[in-house]
Design a protein around this motif. Structure first.
Motif, PDB file in Angstrom:
ATOM      1  N   ILE A  17       0.859  -1.189   0.000  1.00 36.01           N
ATOM      2  CA  ILE A  17       0.000   0.000   0.000  1.00 36.01           C
ATOM      3  C   ILE A  17       0.896   1.239   0.000  1.00 36.01           C
ATOM      4  O   ILE A  17       1.560   1.543   0.993  1.00 36.01           O
ATOM      5  N   ASP A  18       0.916   1.959  -1.132  1.00 40.24           N
ATOM      6  CA  ASP A  18       1.790   3.128  -1.272  1.00 40.24           C
ATOM      7  C   ASP A  18       1.291   3.956  -2.456  1.00 40.24           C
ATOM      8  O   ASP A  18       0.954   3.408  -3.508  1.00 40.24           O
ATOM      9  N   ASP A  19       1.270   5.285  -2.291  1.00 36.05           N
ATOM     10  CA  ASP A  19       0.827   6.150  -3.392  1.00 36.05           C
ATOM     11  C   ASP A  19       1.935   6.411  -4.405  1.00 36.05           C
ATOM     12  O   ASP A  19       1.692   6.978  -5.468  1.00 36.05           O
ATOM     13  N   LEU A  23       7.786   3.423  -6.914  1.00 32.49           N
ATOM     14  CA  LEU A  23       8.306   2.517  -5.891  1.00 32.49           C
ATOM     15  C   LEU A  23       7.451   1.244  -5.818  1.00 32.49           C
ATOM     16  O   LEU A  23       7.971   0.148  -5.585  1.00 32.49           O
ATOM     17  N   SER A  24       6.165   1.376  -6.039  1.00 32.21           N
ATOM     18  CA  SER A  24       5.295   0.201  -6.027  1.00 32.21           C
ATOM     19  C   SER A  24       5.693  -0.773  -7.130  1.00 32.21           C
ATOM     20  O   SER A  24       5.749  -1.989  -6.924  1.00 32.21           O
ATOM     21  N   CYS A  40      -0.692  -4.189  -5.564  1.00 34.45           N
ATOM     22  CA  CYS A  40      -0.448  -2.815  -5.125  1.00 34.45           C
ATOM     23  C   CYS A  40      -1.762  -2.060  -4.929  1.00 34.45           C
ATOM     24  O   CYS A  40      -2.728  -2.266  -5.672  1.00 34.45           O
ATOM     25  N   ALA A  41      -1.797  -1.202  -3.910  1.00 31.02           N
ATOM     26  CA  ALA A  41      -2.944  -0.331  -3.641  1.00 31.02           C
ATOM     27  C   ALA A  41      -2.434   1.097  -3.550  1.00 31.02           C
ATOM     28  O   ALA A  41      -1.395   1.355  -2.931  1.00 31.02           O
ATOM     29  N   PRO A  42      -3.127   2.092  -4.149  1.00 32.90           N
ATOM     30  CA  PRO A  42      -2.614   3.464  -4.227  1.00 32.90           C
ATOM     31  C   PRO A  42      -2.766   4.277  -2.949  1.00 32.90           C
ATOM     32  O   PRO A  42      -2.144   5.332  -2.815  1.00 32.90           O
TER      33      PRO A  42
END
Length: 352
Positions: A17-19, A23-24, A40-42
């Protein structure tokens, strides 16, 4: 990936979980090379919704701190509150030790310093391996504890059944003795049989209390004595023709072996007082007390106001005295008689 976490070929499912989309993608690529399936979750709310919609689909979560909407510390408690949540590794900046500590206190399994180098993915993978390893150990520990609990429950059930059967068998023996009493005309034989019956009832009463109690290893002695005294009172004859037996017992628990010994001692001393303390039809009082005696000890007292143990006192065959001595010896103690008391006062101090 470490063999302590997974067997060869096993895929570890990670929700990252990273905006930061760059990097995701790096995490997805680098960890994918090591056997991870990365989703991945934004942002935090999107990641939380994925966990809610797909329960049990992820083995671990990596959660960034700074994100649009809610920060990681706001989302973390919601993840931890899910049913059987996966371990969470918190991702934070290099100068944010305070935030990392707050995340650990909120339930994160570990934290990793965030940067764009390959060191970050290696550190993240190591943190995830450690978190998964600890989760597996905790699960194995919980399973072992559950097996121990089930084994204990089975043993207690078996012990309860044993006490039930022993109590029933002793009650059956007592009933046989009651039948035999009806056919005896010799008063000496009848008295001896009734005394033996009282001894059996004292032991049976312990087992009855054990199989009706949630505690299989100790007996509430005050409650046990209350029931025993009531039974003794009924067996002594009509209310006005027999001495009145009173009880003053402080709440305390003793082992089953101690309860049996104390019950037999009380039965013998009370029976002896009924026989010798007062003339037939005279009435009188027999007092039984059980009190703490300090330093982990207790004091049992049985007393009456009869003629005492002087030369004019009636004496029995001596069998009761031998039984009392044997039971007291099992308690690592001895019965002492207070010669200053007008009647008979027997005292037994024992360790709790």
């Amino acid at each position: 990936m470490s063999e302590r976490v997974r067997t060869q070929g096993e895929v570890i499912r990670l929700l990252y979980i990273d905006d930061d989309r760059g990097l995701s993608r790096l995490v997805e690529k680098e960890l994918g090379r090591h056997g991870y399936a990365v989703t991945c979750a934004p942002d935090g709310d999107a990641g939380l919704q994925i966990l809610v919609d797909r329960p049990g689909d992820f083995d671990a979560v990596a959660l960034d701190h700074y994100m649009p909407g809610r920060e990681g510390l706001d989302v973390l408690p919601d993840i931890i509150a899910l049913e059987n949540p996966p371990p969470v590794v918190y991702v934070t900046g290099a100068q944010e030790g305070r935030i990392a500590v707050a995340a650990l206190r909120a339930g994160a399994a570990d934290y990793v310093i965030k940067d764009v180098s390959e060191d970050f993915t290696a550190l993240l993978r190591n943190a995830l391996e450690d978190a998964l390893h600890r989760r597996r150990l905790q699960r194995e520990h919980d399973e072992a504890q559950e097996e121990v609990r089930l084994a204990r429950d089975r043993a207690e059930a078996m012990l309860r059944e044993v006490n039930h059967r022993v109590g029933n068998s002793l009650q059956l023996v007592s009933s046989f003795m009651s039948l035999q009493l009806r056919h005896l005309v010799d008063e000496g034989a009848r008295a001896a049989l009734k005394e033996s019956q009282a001894r059996i009832e004292a032991v049976a009463h312990v087992h009855r209390r054990l199989y009706t109690s949630g505690d299989m290893i100790s007996v509430a002695m005050d409650e046990y004595l209350e029931g025993l005294i009531a039974e003794l009172g009924k067996s002594m004859g009509p209310g006005g023709a027999a001495p009145r037996i009173t009880l003053d017992a402080e709440p305390m628990r003793v082992s089953t072996d101690q309860a049996v010994s104390l019950g037999v001692v009380v039965t013998e001393l009370v029976t002896n007082a009924v026989k010798y303390a007062y003339a037939p039809g005279e009435g009188g009082e027999i007092r039984v007390t059980l009190q703490p005696d300090g330093a982990g000890r207790a004091l049992l007292t049985v007393e009456d106001d009869g003629p005492g143990m002087g030369e004019g006192a009636i004496r029995g065959t001596g069998l009761g005295g031998k039984i009392v001595s044997a039971m007291a010896s099992g308690l690592r103690s001895a019965v002492e008689f207070d010669k200053a008391h007008k009647g008979v006062r027997a005292r037994l101090a024992f360790d709790l």
